[in-house]
Design a protein around this motif. Structure first.
Motif, PDB file in Angstrom:
ATOM      1  N   PHE A  62       6.236   7.135  -0.032  1.00  0.00           N
ATOM      2  CA  PHE A  62       7.681   6.604  -0.143  1.00  0.00           C
ATOM      3  C   PHE A  62       8.061   5.731   1.239  1.00  0.00           C
ATOM      4  O   PHE A  62       8.828   4.906   0.901  1.00  0.00           O
ATOM      5  N   ASN A  63       7.393   6.159   2.156  1.00  0.00           N
ATOM      6  CA  ASN A  63       7.762   5.255   3.492  1.00  0.00           C
ATOM      7  C   ASN A  63       7.472   3.845   3.355  1.00  0.00           C
ATOM      8  O   ASN A  63       7.947   3.024   4.253  1.00  0.00           O
ATOM      9  N   ASP A  64       6.462   3.418   2.467  1.00  0.00           N
ATOM     10  CA  ASP A  64       5.871   2.012   2.368  1.00  0.00           C
ATOM     11  C   ASP A  64       6.667   1.094   1.080  1.00  0.00           C
ATOM     12  O   ASP A  64       6.190   0.003   0.793  1.00  0.00           O
ATOM     13  N   LEU A  65       7.747   1.843   0.504  1.00  0.00           N
ATOM     14  CA  LEU A  65       8.255   1.298  -0.803  1.00  0.00           C
ATOM     15  C   LEU A  65       9.119   0.087  -0.449  1.00  0.00           C
ATOM     16  O   LEU A  65       9.602   0.023   0.721  1.00  0.00           O
ATOM     17  N   ASN A  66       9.193  -1.130  -1.177  1.00  0.00           N
ATOM     18  CA  ASN A  66      10.386  -1.909  -1.094  1.00  0.00           C
ATOM     19  C   ASN A  66      10.905  -1.924  -2.737  1.00  0.00           C
ATOM     20  O   ASN A  66      10.573  -2.533  -3.347  1.00  0.00           O
TER      21      ASN A  66
END
Length: 343
Positions: A62-66
């Motif tokens: 989730f830390n890499d989501l946009n």
């Protein structure tokens, strides 16, 4: 016209910080690493390790989501709706009358009246130590709508934001947690986790009175990366027996991402017989793949600067002024709407 003061009072109550729930979460987080707790036996520790490995692997994605989505927080009959943007640079939530921005080093809140912004407060931090408390302080000034921003529980930098559940997987299943009392697997891929925190230090400062014990049950779904689907927490107190029941529903709104995100969260809290239960519901929708402009996470974007020398009364003064502005704007908008309806 008698209804307008009532609306102002309702708006003020909707922005109050839920000290009881979040304060208890802080105490549980602290107690989970306390030296007084006994280490888990080897079999329970092995099961805990399995849960944490699967959960943390998925939660880290989730830390890499946009992405962006809507969040609607309802307590009683007072829905508060905002749009939330999640990006590797930070998280931004924006409603009609406020903005909340959170980055790995700063959190700030603004009031927004007729397109003009005013600074309600700002907190700077370095690293994770103390950062969570500062982020909660900023988000908490918008009531539950600020607490329940993420439709998932995350690790890494997004863990600065409190999970929507009172006690999440990061509290009971992290390697530092020593308050698990049992783990059992059930049909359908469900895993039931029980925990207990005897006499949490400092809990006497909560409005529920001196707690004797805090214990609870988490139901996790392995197919969702051991995400919480049900939670029940019980607080035995000198004043009442408080019970919180939480239910979460998930879906996969974006097939390309393939990650389960919350569709809805519901919490019902009872405080003894004869008292009306308190109900909270949060809904998430309109998910999109969307890139957030990093400039919106900076005060410069809003033509504002942090105070040169923050003073201890900065938050109360800012919030009092912001509350008046927000309440005034809502009254103004209601009056205009009534005039438009008049023949």
């Amino acid at each position: 016209m008698d209804e307008l003061p009532n609306q102002n009072r309702r708006q003020e109550r909707s922005c109050r910080f839920p000290f009881g729930s979040v304060g208890l979460l802080v105490l549980l987080c602290l107690a989970s690493t306390g030296a007084m707790a006994q280490p888990l036996d080897s079999a329970l520790a092995a099961q805990q390790g399995e849960i944490w490995k699967v959960f943390s692997t998925q939660a880290g994605k989730f830390n890499d989501l946009n992405i962006s989505y809507t969040q609607t927080y309802t307590s009683g009959n007072r829905p508060v709706k905002c749009r939330v943007f999640v990006s590797p640079e930070g998280v931004l939530a924006e409603s009609d009358v406020w903005v909340l921005a959170i980055t790995p080093t700063r959190a700030f809140a603004l009031s927004k009246i007729r397109g003009r912004y005013s600074l309600l407060g700002v907190e700077d931090y370095q690293g994770e130590e103390g950062a969570r408390a500062k982020v909660r302080q900023v988000a908490g000034h918008f009531g539950g709508s600020g607490k329940a921003l993420l439709p998932f529980e995350a690790t890494g930098r997004l863990a600065l934001l409190s999970p929507i559940v009172t006690v999440g997987v990061t509290v009971v299943a992290s390697p530092q947690s020593t308050h698990l009392t049992g783990i059992r697997k059930e049909a359908g891929g469900r895993t039931v986790v029980t925990y207990k925190v005897p006499r949490p230090p400092g809990v006497d400062r909560l409005p529920q009175g001196r707690a004797v014990d805090v214990d609870g049950t988490l139901v996790l779904d392995k197919a969702l990366g051991y995400a919480v689907v049900n939670h029940e927490m019980r607080v035995a107190s000198s004043r009442s027996n408080r019970v919180e029941k939480e239910t979460i529903r998930y879906h996969v709104p974006m097939v390309d991402l393939g990650l389960p995100l919350m569709r809805s969260f519901e919490q019902i809290t009872t405080n003894g017989e004869g008292k009306k239960p308190n109900q909270i519901k949060v809904e998430y929708g309109d998910f999109r793949v969307e890139t957030l402009d990093p400039a919106r996470l900076n005060l410069d974007h809003y033509h504002l600067e942090p105070p040169d020398k923050p003073f201890r009364f900065w938050w109360p003064v800012g919030l009092a002024g912001g509350g008046v502005l927000v309440a005034g704007f809502l009254v103004y908008r209601r009056i205009v709407a009534r005039k438009r309806l008049q023949p």
